[in-house]
Design a protein around this motif. Structure first.
Motif, PDB file in Angstrom:
ATOM      1  N   ARG A 108       0.831  -1.207   0.000  1.00  0.00           N
ATOM      2  CA  ARG A 108       0.000   0.000   0.000  1.00  0.00           C
ATOM      3  C   ARG A 108       0.863   1.253   0.000  1.00  0.00           C
ATOM      4  O   ARG A 108       1.960   1.277   0.547  1.00  0.00           O
ATOM      5  CB  ARG A 108      -0.926   0.007   1.220  1.00  0.00           C
TER       6      ARG A 108
ATOM      7  N   TRP B 202       0.051  -7.138   4.671  1.00  0.00           N
ATOM      8  CA  TRP B 202       0.245  -5.826   4.062  1.00  0.00           C
ATOM      9  C   TRP B 202       1.638  -5.286   4.348  1.00  0.00           C
ATOM     10  O   TRP B 202       2.211  -5.534   5.391  1.00  0.00           O
ATOM     11  CB  TRP B 202      -0.799  -4.834   4.598  1.00  0.00           C
TER      12      TRP B 202
ATOM     13  N   ILE C  82      -3.575   0.741  -3.360  1.00  0.00           N
ATOM     14  CA  ILE C  82      -2.779  -0.476  -3.469  1.00  0.00           C
ATOM     15  C   ILE C  82      -1.733  -0.263  -4.554  1.00  0.00           C
ATOM     16  O   ILE C  82      -2.069   0.071  -5.692  1.00  0.00           O
ATOM     17  CB  ILE C  82      -3.663  -1.684  -3.816  1.00  0.00           C
TER      18      ILE C  82
END
Length: 232
Positions: free
Chosen positions: A123, A169, A128
């Motif tokens: 991110r 992430w 994204i």
């Protein structure tokens, strides 16, 4: 005499088209903006026996959440025509097909058994940046924790199977995006410079004559001429 304006208009149209393409490229790369915890639209498709299935949307409960680490069990219905000996691969897409994973082998001699998929989503701010995915073998502890799903997955005739997918992430700093904008502005400045040089080259004779008229001697102007006497 009329070819210069026509050529100038053509160059202007080309420059506008180039700028529009650059802006569209930046917009498409940027993608959607999300808030923390928002569901990311996702889809999957399969590949086996030399053919591929259509894309199928993944339910929200099995999709990644923006910025949230989570483990889900994605159901895989039996593909029409799939045989026990066939190798089976799966591919995922995220954020409206802006990001695709490679084909991941989950059934067959080249697949870990039992498999799970590790998906890393990168991110930048609220967007994204990129997605990657790899297949690993599920360790003994996780096999015990998900024993029913593992037994069903290893049973060649049992469908639907549930594939464990772990979403994690990684944050990439904003400076990378600023570098992309710098490239865009540099390209725009280059286009403007080329247009300016072409205009100067096209109208150099007229510009030279104009400058000569402005800087030349003009009677009574007091610039560049002989000094005048004051009349009393």
């Amino acid at each position: 005499m009329c070819e210069h304006p026509a050529r100038q208009q053509l160059l202007q149209r080309l420059a506008l088209r180039l700028a529009a393409l650059l802006l569209l490229g930046v917009a498409s790369c940027r993608g959607s903006e999300f808030l923390e915890g928002d569901f990311i639209p996702a889809a999957r498709r399969g590949q086996f026996h030399g053919q591929r299935t259509h894309w199928h949307d993944i339910l929200g409960s099995h999709c990644p959440k923006f910025g949230v680490k989570r483990l889900v069990a994605v159901p895989l219905p039996q593909p029409v025509g799939h045989k026990v000996a066939d190798e089976y691969k799966v591919q995922f897409s995220f954020d409206g097909d802006r990001h695709l994973t490679p084909w991941l082998s989950i059934i067959g001699k080249h697949a870990p058994s039992p498999p799970y998929v590790e998906v890393e989503l990168v991110r930048t701010g609220n967007t994204i940046k990129s997605v990657s995915a790899l297949v690993y073998a599920l360790d003994q502890e996780d096999q015990r924790a998900h024993a029913p799903l593992v037994r069903e997955f290893l049973n060649a005739t049992h469908w639907p199977k549930h594939l464990l997918v772990h979403y994690r992430w990684r944050t990439q700093h904003e400076e990378d995006e600023e570098g992309g904008l710098l490239v865009l502005f540099s390209a725009g400045a280059l286009v403007a410079l080329l247009l300016g040089l072409n205009v100067a080259r096209t109208y150099q004779d007229k510009l030279r004559a104009f400058l000569a008229d402005v800087a030349g001697e003009q009677p009574g102007s007091g610039f560049g001429g002989a000094p005048t006497e004051k009349v009393e």
